[in-house]
Scaffold this motif. Structure first.
Motif, short mmCIF file in Angstrom:
data_model
loop_
_atom_site.label_atom_id
_atom_site.label_comp_id
_atom_site.label_asym_id
_atom_site.label_seq_id
_atom_site.Cartn_x
_atom_site.Cartn_y
_atom_site.Cartn_z
N GLU A 1 0.81 -1.23 0.00
CA GLU A 1 0.00 0.00 0.00
C GLU A 1 0.83 1.27 0.00
O GLU A 1 0.62 2.16 -0.84
N PRO A 2 1.81 1.43 0.93
CA PRO A 2 2.56 2.69 0.93
C PRO A 2 3.45 2.89 -0.30
O PRO A 2 3.89 4.02 -0.56
N LEU A 3 3.72 1.85 -1.05
CA LEU A 3 4.56 1.98 -2.25
C LEU A 3 3.81 2.66 -3.39
O LEU A 3 4.43 3.19 -4.31
N GLY A 4 2.48 2.61 -3.34
CA GLY A 4 1.68 3.22 -4.41
C GLY A 4 1.76 2.49 -5.73
O GLY A 4 1.54 3.10 -6.79
N LEU A 5 2.09 1.21 -5.72
CA LEU A 5 2.26 0.43 -6.95
C LEU A 5 1.04 -0.43 -7.22
O LEU A 5 0.38 -0.92 -6.30
N LYS A 6 0.75 -0.65 -8.51
CA LYS A 6 -0.24 -1.65 -8.89
C LYS A 6 0.35 -3.03 -8.61
O LYS A 6 1.58 -3.19 -8.49
N ILE A 7 -0.53 -4.03 -8.54
CA ILE A 7 -0.10 -5.38 -8.15
C ILE A 7 -0.45 -6.39 -9.25
O ILE A 7 -1.60 -6.44 -9.72
N LYS B 1 -13.40 -15.13 -13.07
CA LYS B 1 -13.21 -14.14 -12.00
C LYS B 1 -12.35 -12.97 -12.48
O LYS B 1 -12.60 -11.82 -12.13
N ALA B 2 -11.34 -13.27 -13.28
CA ALA B 2 -10.47 -12.21 -13.80
C ALA B 2 -11.24 -11.29 -14.75
O ALA B 2 -11.03 -10.07 -14.76
N ARG B 3 -12.15 -11.86 -15.55
CA ARG B 3 -12.95 -11.04 -16.47
C ARG B 3 -13.92 -10.14 -15.69
O ARG B 3 -14.28 -9.05 -16.15
N ALA B 4 -14.33 -10.59 -14.51
CA ALA B 4 -15.27 -9.81 -13.70
C ALA B 4 -14.58 -8.70 -12.90
O ALA B 4 -15.27 -7.84 -12.32
N TYR B 5 -13.27 -8.70 -12.89
CA TYR B 5 -12.51 -7.70 -12.14
C TYR B 5 -12.56 -6.37 -12.91
O TYR B 5 -12.61 -6.38 -14.14
N PRO B 6 -12.53 -5.23 -12.22
CA PRO B 6 -12.52 -3.94 -12.94
C PRO B 6 -11.36 -3.87 -13.94
O PRO B 6 -10.22 -4.18 -13.62
N THR B 7 -11.65 -3.46 -15.17
CA THR B 7 -10.63 -3.39 -16.22
C THR B 7 -9.67 -2.24 -15.93
O THR B 7 -10.09 -1.11 -15.71
N ARG B 8 -8.36 -2.55 -15.95
CA ARG B 8 -7.36 -1.51 -15.72
C ARG B 8 -6.02 -1.94 -16.30
O ARG B 8 -5.79 -3.14 -16.54
N ASN B 9 -5.14 -0.96 -16.47
CA ASN B 9 -3.77 -1.27 -16.86
C ASN B 9 -2.89 -1.24 -15.62
O ASN B 9 -3.38 -1.13 -14.50
N TRP C 1 -7.05 -21.02 -3.80
CA TRP C 1 -6.01 -20.01 -3.60
C TRP C 1 -6.14 -18.88 -4.62
O TRP C 1 -6.04 -17.70 -4.26
N GLY C 2 -6.36 -19.23 -5.88
CA GLY C 2 -6.50 -18.20 -6.90
C GLY C 2 -7.73 -17.34 -6.68
O GLY C 2 -7.69 -16.11 -6.88
N LEU D 1 -7.82 -13.20 -6.21
CA LEU D 1 -8.58 -12.37 -7.14
C LEU D 1 -9.63 -11.51 -6.44
O LEU D 1 -10.29 -10.68 -7.09
N GLU D 2 -9.77 -11.66 -5.14
CA GLU D 2 -10.66 -10.79 -4.36
C GLU D 2 -9.93 -9.56 -3.81
O GLU D 2 -10.56 -8.66 -3.24
N GLN D 3 -8.61 -9.50 -3.98
CA GLN D 3 -7.82 -8.42 -3.41
C GLN D 3 -7.88 -7.17 -4.29
O GLN D 3 -8.07 -7.25 -5.50
N PRO D 4 -7.68 -5.98 -3.67
CA PRO D 4 -7.75 -4.73 -4.44
C PRO D 4 -6.47 -4.43 -5.20
O PRO D 4 -5.42 -5.03 -4.95
N ASN D 5 -6.59 -3.49 -6.12
CA ASN D 5 -5.43 -2.89 -6.79
C ASN D 5 -4.70 -3.84 -7.72
O ASN D 5 -3.52 -3.65 -8.02
#
Length: 359
Positions: free
Chosen positions: A270-276, A348-356, A310-311, A315-319
């Motif tokens: 979180e404090p790094l401000g990086l996408k995951i 599940k991946a297709r249902a995730y918000p689309t982002r780069n 596990w997957g 896939l429920e995690q943010p960012n």
């Protein structure tokens, strides 16, 4: 008196002989030349009068070459240079991306599409990279790229070598990749794998400062391409990383329990401000109870239940901006139970918000 008469007779005879020889020499037929190999050979060239000009010196200059002929026309029958990976024929169209990129690493370009909407590749040849990107675009898939490959190409006796790493990147710096970045086909540049592992870097580790230098250099070559590194977030704590966009870390059984893994690493990020970019080591990261041998001695592949459980939690995690499964193995992925589990994760991946993966 008789003696005088005898001398006159001898003189007259000699004069007659001389007169008879004058016409013979005037015809230009000199005496036969002596054998030049004989030790008694002499120069028989007659002397010129003092008033005659000296003979010109012998010509020792090299004669000019004959006029150069015009170059022959190009041979239009010769085959064109071999292209290792021909570019696909036809128009490419506009890719349609839904959710986040999902798939095994190193998916062959012909296998992209369907459940596999993303992969990571290692660039080895410019023509092959462009062909792979075009095939990914046409399959509406997204690609992470390593331009520098295995650590063995990027180190010396002192560990990581930024100069060697830059030379590896420069092999592709002439390529115009901006269109593939703009339409989302290229998701990011993998700068490095496991900078924290001294076994990869001749007993040393790679500092966050070096990672920032790599990210900065990448941006000078492709300003709009995102950059990411595979490491745990805690390794980058305290580093100044304005040119780094994302971080990749994956789960395998030896990091159990999963809830503790998630709590620690996602919080550290979180404090790094990086996408995951997250994921699983499916081929070697399963439990002993999976019943599926891995590709390394003593390792196990994940079972279908482990993939789903596990997957699904990851896939429920943010960012998130991508989910990668290490790695492509056709035999493993062709198993009906594994294939079904991968399709469930893909949904599940297709249902995730689309982002780069940019910040």
């Amino acid at each position: 008196m008789q003696t005088l008469v005898a001398y006159r007779a001898i003189w007259l005879e000699a004069s007659l002989v001389m007169l008879l020889t004058i016409p013979f020499q005037a015809c230009g037929d000199g005496p036969p030349a002596l054998d030049s190999e004989s030790p008694t050979a002499v120069d028989s060239t007659p002397s010129l009068p003092d008033s005659a000009p000296p003979p010109p010196p012998p010509d020792t200059t090299t004669p000019p070459p004959p006029d150069s002929a015009a170059p022959p026309p190009p041979d239009t029958t010769a085959p064109p240079p071999t292209v290792r990976c021909p570019f696909p024929d036809g128009a490419s169209g506009t890719p349609q991306h839904v959710g986040i990129a999902f798939g095994p690493t190193h998916v062959p370009s012909a296998k992209l599409g369907g459940p596999f909407t993303g992969t990571q590749i290692t660039a080895t040849d410019a023509s092959c990279l462009l062909a792979d990107l075009e095939k990914a675009r046409r399959a509406s898939a997204r690609v992470f790229i390593s331009f520098t490959g295995n650590s063995q190409w990027n180190r010396d006796e002192n560990g990581f070598s930024l100069e060697k790493w830059q030379r590896r990147v420069d092999r592709f710096s002439h390529l115009d990749l901006a269109p593939y970045i703009a339409d989302g086909t290229i998701l990011g540049h993998l700068l490095m794998d496991e900078p924290n592992d001294p076994h990869e870097w001749n007993g040393h580790t790679v500092s966050p400062a070096d990672i920032e230098e790599m990210a900065k250099y990448s941006k000078t070559v492709w300003p709009t391409m995102t950059t990411y590194v595979r490491a745990f977030p805690e390794y980058l704590e305290g580093g100044q990383l304005p040119h780094l966009d994302a971080i990749w870390f994956q789960y395998l059984d030896r990091w159990a329990p999963l809830d503790e893994f998630i709590a620690k690493h996602f919080k550290d990020a979180e404090p790094l401000g990086l996408k995951i970019v997250t994921g699983l080591n499916g081929i070697n990261g399963g439990s002993k109870s999976s019943g599926i041998p891995g590709k390394r001695q003593g390792k196990n592949a994940m079972s279908a239940d482990e993939l789903r459980s596990w997957g699904g939690r990851l896939l429920e995690q943010p960012n998130l901006c991508g989910f990668l499964v290490w790695e492509w193995d056709e035999e493993y992925l062709a198993r009906p139970d594994i294939k079904a589990a991968m399709e469930d994760l893909a949904a599940k991946a297709r249902a995730y918000p689309t982002r780069n993966c940019s910040r």
